[in-house]
Design a protein around this motif. Sequence first.
Motif, PDB file in Angstrom:
ATOM      1  N   MET A   1     -13.585 -14.920  -1.478  1.00  0.00           N
ATOM      2  CA  MET A   1     -12.073 -14.764  -1.315  1.00  0.00           C
ATOM      3  C   MET A   1     -11.774 -13.500  -2.131  1.00  0.00           C
ATOM      4  N   CYS A   2     -12.629 -13.329  -3.283  1.00  0.00           N
ATOM      5  CA  CYS A   2     -12.346 -12.159  -4.245  1.00  0.00           C
ATOM      6  C   CYS A   2     -12.802 -10.878  -3.252  1.00  0.00           C
ATOM      7  N   LEU A   3     -13.969 -11.057  -2.767  1.00  0.00           N
ATOM      8  CA  LEU A   3     -14.499  -9.999  -1.818  1.00  0.00           C
ATOM      9  C   LEU A   3     -13.450  -9.467  -0.689  1.00  0.00           C
ATOM     10  N   VAL A   4     -12.749 -10.505  -0.045  1.00  0.00           N
ATOM     11  CA  VAL A   4     -12.029 -10.372   1.067  1.00  0.00           C
ATOM     12  C   VAL A   4     -10.830  -9.780   0.435  1.00  0.00           C
ATOM     13  N   ALA A   5     -10.222 -10.138  -0.820  1.00  0.00           N
ATOM     14  CA  ALA A   5      -9.013  -9.577  -1.362  1.00  0.00           C
ATOM     15  C   ALA A   5      -9.247  -8.069  -1.523  1.00  0.00           C
ATOM     16  N   LEU A   6     -10.355  -7.592  -1.991  1.00  0.00           N
ATOM     17  CA  LEU A   6     -10.723  -6.170  -2.156  1.00  0.00           C
ATOM     18  C   LEU A   6     -10.846  -5.485  -0.934  1.00  0.00           C
ATOM     19  N   GLU A   7     -11.333  -5.993   0.224  1.00  0.00           N
ATOM     20  CA  GLU A   7     -11.515  -5.320   1.586  1.00  0.00           C
ATOM     21  C   GLU A   7      -9.891  -5.038   2.053  1.00  0.00           C
ATOM     22  N   VAL A   8      -9.048  -6.180   1.744  1.00  0.00           N
ATOM     23  CA  VAL A   8      -7.555  -5.903   2.230  1.00  0.00           C
ATOM     24  C   VAL A   8      -6.964  -4.969   1.472  1.00  0.00           C
ATOM     25  N   ILE A   9      -7.336  -4.696   0.419  1.00  0.00           N
ATOM     26  CA  ILE A   9      -6.769  -3.697  -0.437  1.00  0.00           C
ATOM     27  C   ILE A   9      -7.051  -2.104  -0.104  1.00  0.00           C
ATOM     28  N   ARG A  10      -8.249  -2.260   0.318  1.00  0.00           N
ATOM     29  CA  ARG A  10      -8.740  -1.069   0.548  1.00  0.00           C
ATOM     30  C   ARG A  10      -8.170  -0.634   2.060  1.00  0.00           C
ATOM     31  N   ASN A  11      -8.069  -1.602   2.883  1.00  0.00           N
ATOM     32  CA  ASN A  11      -7.151  -1.229   4.168  1.00  0.00           C
ATOM     33  C   ASN A  11      -6.003  -0.702   4.075  1.00  0.00           C
ATOM     34  N   ALA A  12      -5.271  -1.803   3.065  1.00  0.00           N
ATOM     35  CA  ALA A  12      -3.687  -1.126   2.789  1.00  0.00           C
ATOM     36  C   ALA A  12      -3.765   0.211   2.137  1.00  0.00           C
ATOM     37  N   TYR A  13      -4.489   0.474   1.472  1.00  0.00           N
ATOM     38  CA  TYR A  13      -4.736   1.774   0.679  1.00  0.00           C
ATOM     39  C   TYR A  13      -4.717   2.846   1.887  1.00  0.00           C
ATOM     40  N   GLU A  14      -5.765   2.492   2.575  1.00  0.00           N
ATOM     41  CA  GLU A  14      -5.866   3.922   3.580  1.00  0.00           C
ATOM     42  C   GLU A  14      -4.822   4.017   4.499  1.00  0.00           C
ATOM     43  N   ALA A  15      -3.996   2.820   4.874  1.00  0.00           N
ATOM     44  CA  ALA A  15      -2.992   2.781   5.785  1.00  0.00           C
ATOM     45  C   ALA A  15      -1.644   3.728   4.914  1.00  0.00           C
ATOM     46  N   LEU A  16      -1.826   3.478   3.633  1.00  0.00           N
ATOM     47  CA  LEU A  16      -0.561   4.078   3.088  1.00  0.00           C
ATOM     48  C   LEU A  16      -0.864   5.669   2.934  1.00  0.00           C
ATOM     49  N   ILE A  17      -2.141   5.947   2.660  1.00  0.00           N
ATOM     50  CA  ILE A  17      -2.725   7.178   2.490  1.00  0.00           C
ATOM     51  C   ILE A  17      -2.416   8.186   3.831  1.00  0.00           C
TER      52      ILE A  17
END
Length: 292
Positions: free
Chosen positions: A92-108
């Motif tokens: 679940m921690c790894l999934v959370a990191l992947e979600v954060i990465r996707n959100a960051y890319e979307a914001l950029i």
Amino acid sequence: MIEHADRKRSIQKVLLITLFLNISVSIAKIIYGGLTNSVAIYSDGFHSLFDGISNIGGLIAICIASHPPDKEHPYGHRKFETVFTIFIGVSMCLVALEVIRNAYEALIKLKQPEIDEKAFFILFITLMVNIFVVRYERKKGKELKSEFLIADSAHTKTDIYITIGVIISVIITKLGYPVVDPIGGLIVAIFIAKEAIKIIKESANVLADRTVIGEEKIASILKTCNGIKAYKDIRTRGTNGQIFVDLKIFVTPSISVSEAHDIAEKVEKIIKDEFPDVIDVMVHIEPFKKKN
């Protein structure tokens, strides 16, 4: 007490049902989120996909944990279920990191999500499925005394709050605020990480043999048992459905071995009667000596 074979079959049935439902929910969210560039829905889909993966891990764990005690594992294999429960938390921690990465890319990159009315239909249906899975899995987890099912239901429970949050973010996005979509994805990640830490912490306590039954509860039972002059070193460990108790009792030195044995058996019986999850009580008998 539920027999090992019956418990194994019952837990497997629960996991197979929830596996089918979780995979169906995740596929719908991932496909739609990918087609519409919605980070919130796409991330929520991967969160649901992990529910399915944890079900598969659970099936493997139950097969191992249900093996009876043997020469190398005299206390049984139940803790393998706890090990796989920690696997849920770490993943679940790894999934959370992947979600954060996707959100960051979307914001950029400022991707514009192309959300339509289908989003609300998909999210509503998956929300109903999640509510059913949580109630069903938690109920069965308590009945079967499975920490894995209870932990998995707690994990799936976060899906309910997350999906509600995603629905809100979709509404705000439709009103003309696309930046809310990746922010919604970040909120999803926070919920995932929080629940993961909780699961890992609770499972680690089981592996570290944390006290399961308070010493004072055992002591209150011993006070009612005739023949016991004193007691000490009360220890408990294990998990729901498989608790081990160790303690020392002091008896009059002049009584026979047979009488001391009868007292020990009586102690074991009253403890097991009071706490059905206790499967073994180790009673150490010591001679009572008055202090000068």
